[in-house]
Scaffold this motif. Structure first.
Motif: not given
Length: 104
Positions: A68-80
């Motif tokens: 939820f916290l990283i949902r708006k950061d595409p790079r972090k979201f994709a990595r997670v």
């Protein structure tokens, strides 16, 4: 800003050095560079943990909170997302291996 307070051995500098080398730094980076990156990593993890604890179940951090916290950061979201998928694949592979070798 000063150095982030931490316990001895909490995040070994050797791991930071290996991580830096893996991302293209020199095999033996400057100690100051390692210290700064270590401080940044610990600060990031600490902030994310505090934020996750404030949005989820009291006193617990769940994977969904981090997503939820990283949902708006595409790079972090994709990595997670990739890491979570890989984790599930590893679980299935271990289970299949255990069943094949030890029966179920």
């Amino acid at each position: 800003q000063g150095s982030v307070a931490r316990r001895e051995g909490e995040f070994p500098p050797r791991k930071v050095r290996c991580m830096m080398y893996g991302f293209g730094d020199d095999q033996n980076p400057y100690t100051e560079s390692v210290d700064i990156l270590e401080d940044l990593v610990i600060e990031f993890i600490t902030e994310m943990t505090h934020k996750a604890m404030s949005i989820g179940r009291q006193g617990r951090v769940q994977v969904e909170d981090i997503v939820f916290l990283i949902r708006k950061d595409p790079r972090k979201f994709a990595r997670v997302k990739d890491l979570l998928t890989m984790n599930e694949e590893l679980k299935r592979a271990r289970k299949a291996f255990d069943e094949a070798n030890y029966g179920s």
